[in-house]
Enzyme design. Structure first.
Site, PDB file in Angstrom:
ATOM      1  N   ASP A  62      -8.195  -2.772  -3.866  1.00 22.38           N
ATOM      2  CA  ASP A  62      -8.104  -3.221  -2.379  1.00 22.38           C
ATOM      3  C   ASP A  62      -9.422  -3.350  -1.199  1.00 22.38           C
ATOM      4  O   ASP A  62      -9.631  -1.880  -1.074  1.00 22.38           O
ATOM      5  CB  ASP A  62      -6.652  -2.747  -2.001  1.00 22.38           C
ATOM      6  CG  ASP A  62      -6.118  -2.300  -0.972  1.00 22.38           C
ATOM      7  OD1 ASP A  62      -6.385  -3.502   0.015  1.00 22.38           O
ATOM      8  OD2 ASP A  62      -5.077  -1.351  -0.949  1.00 22.38           O
ATOM      9  N   ASP A 262      -8.808  -8.970   2.995  1.00 23.40           N
ATOM     10  CA  ASP A 262      -8.191  -8.444   2.661  1.00 23.40           C
ATOM     11  C   ASP A 262      -7.912  -8.181   1.168  1.00 23.40           C
ATOM     12  O   ASP A 262      -6.393  -8.699   0.895  1.00 23.40           O
ATOM     13  CB  ASP A 262      -6.926  -7.205   2.673  1.00 23.40           C
ATOM     14  CG  ASP A 262      -6.860  -5.969   3.090  1.00 23.40           C
ATOM     15  OD1 ASP A 262      -6.396  -5.808   2.234  1.00 23.40           O
ATOM     16  OD2 ASP A 262      -5.287  -5.955   3.217  1.00 23.40           O
TER      17      ASP A 262
END
Length: 402
Positions: A62, A262
């Site tokens: 992440d 992201d």
């Protein structure tokens, strides 16, 4: 000046002093195999050994958050099914008077009354998931590309209460590897210890799998497209911008978009205005190619069906156009999104749009580039030089040190 501010300032002074001391210590890197896919799994993850003795844990990659955490037997109030037994926490708890606690919570106040209390954390995600727990330190044995192994003690989260939104299936991992651009990430800690540069990258294969590297000696020598990071998107985000959206080489009139990379997002999200403009063009294009709406396929909000079931994106790529994000502040810098970077084929044989309306997650005036649009690209996050780069790559082969 309050005590927390003093601790953070002292920590940052030491941190930036370390940057000078470590400036010549380059060349250490770690390369990790990656597993997972965009569809049907919905995430990519890497295995790290943590603890003494070390045990393997699978972590969701992440780049949109700073916190690395493991589902933790502290005991666990709420944990989800995972591939490995719950992490047994070390006794090396981060205390509230530890400068790292103040740095982690900056600019907010440390959430405790007594200096010797444990330093708690809570991280909330855009999909309304969250993790709550305590910060502690443990060993992270890492095998470097030069053959050496290091054993730094790094701060991570012991997550004993995880939540997900209704209808959301959590990834089957042991936790999250937070690689945001804050000063409390695992990589920032390695940088502070002079063990490697704060540079990393990932290469997600459209066939599934790929690799993740940390450090600076596995970069391609040339042909990388670089763009400077922007600081306007807020904490944790790797943002570029502004950008203009083009469809099939033509301007759409949509510009001024901040672009956020992201890897914690499976799909790519467009601002509402950009999404509606793009959907209009795609539907006009699909009608011309005799694709019909597959309203009975709920895999994603928009799916199309043909005269027969599709087996792969290769069957439909000629029916769709390349999207381009042109960065207006960077001369000739473009991110091209071919049909493979925004479409999937569902298990029902339909082609579905992997670009979603950002209004559904509270996104305004920005684009989130998710995993689907980063497939078969080496994406590099250089926190030393504050820039992001990308290059087409064969993500099925692990990179070797350069």
């Amino acid at each position: 000046m309050d005590e927390q501010r003093v601790r953070v300032i002292l920590y940052l002074v030491a941190f930036f002093a370390t940057l000078q001391i470590c400036s010549s210590q380059r060349g250490s890197s770690v390369v990790l195999p990656v597993s997972g896919n965009v569809y049907p799994k919905g995430y990519y993850h890497a295995n790290l050994n943590i603890g003494d003795p070390p045990r393997p844990y699978s972590l969701d990659i992440d780049t949109g958050s700073d916190v690395t955490w493991l589902q933790c037997d502290a005991p666990c109030t709420k944990c989800f099914p995972a591939p490995h037994p719950l992490y047994k926490p070390s006794e090396d708890i981060v205390k509230c008077n530890d400068p790292f606690c103040a740095l982690f919570h900056w600019p907010n106040k440390v959430p405790c009354e007594i200096p010797e209390e444990q330093c708690d954390y809570e991280v909330k995600y855009a999909d309304h998931g969250s993790s709550l727990g305590v910060l502690l330190r443990d060993a992270f044995p890492l095998k470097l590309t030069n053959g050496n192994t290091i054993h730094p003690r790094l701060a991570l989260g012991c997550g004993y209460n995880q939540e997900v939104a209704d209808g959301v299936h959590p990834p089957c991992t042991d936790g999250v590897l937070g690689l945001g651009n804050g000063k409390s990430t695992i990589l920032a800690q390695l940088r502070k210890l002079c063990l490697m540069q704060n540079v990393f990258g990932h290469c997600f294969s459209a066939q599934g799998g790929g690799y993740l590297f940390m450090g600076d000696n596995v970069l391609p020598s040339s042909e990388i497209v670089w763009a400077p990071m922007s600081s306007k998107s807020g904490k944790n985000h790797y943002s570029l911008g502004p950008a203009e959206l083009r469809f099939n080489g033509q301007a759409t009139g949509i510009n001024g978009l901040s672009v956020i990379f992201d890897s914690g997002s499976t799909y790519t999200y467009f601002s509402s205005q950009a999404y509606e403009a793009l959907l209009y063009e795609l539907r006009k294009n699909s009608n011309r190619n005799q694709l019909k709406d597959a309203n009975d396929d709920k895999t994603l909000p928009v799916c199309w069906k043909g005269t027969k079931a599709f087996n792969s994106i290769r069957d439909v790529r000629n029916l769709f156009k390349t999207l381009i994000l042109s960065f207006t502040d960077s001369m000739n810098v473009q991110l091209q999104l071919s049909p493979e970077a925004y479409l999937i084929v569902s298990d029902r044989g339909n082609v579905c749009l992997g670009l979603l309306n950002g209004a559904d997650v509270g996104l305004e005036g920005a684009i989130i580039i998710g995993d689907i649009s980063m497939q078969d690209k080496l994406v590099i996050y250089d926190n030393e030089e504050q820039k992001i780069g990308w290059i087409p790559a064969n993500c099925d082969r692990l990179r070797q040190s350069s």
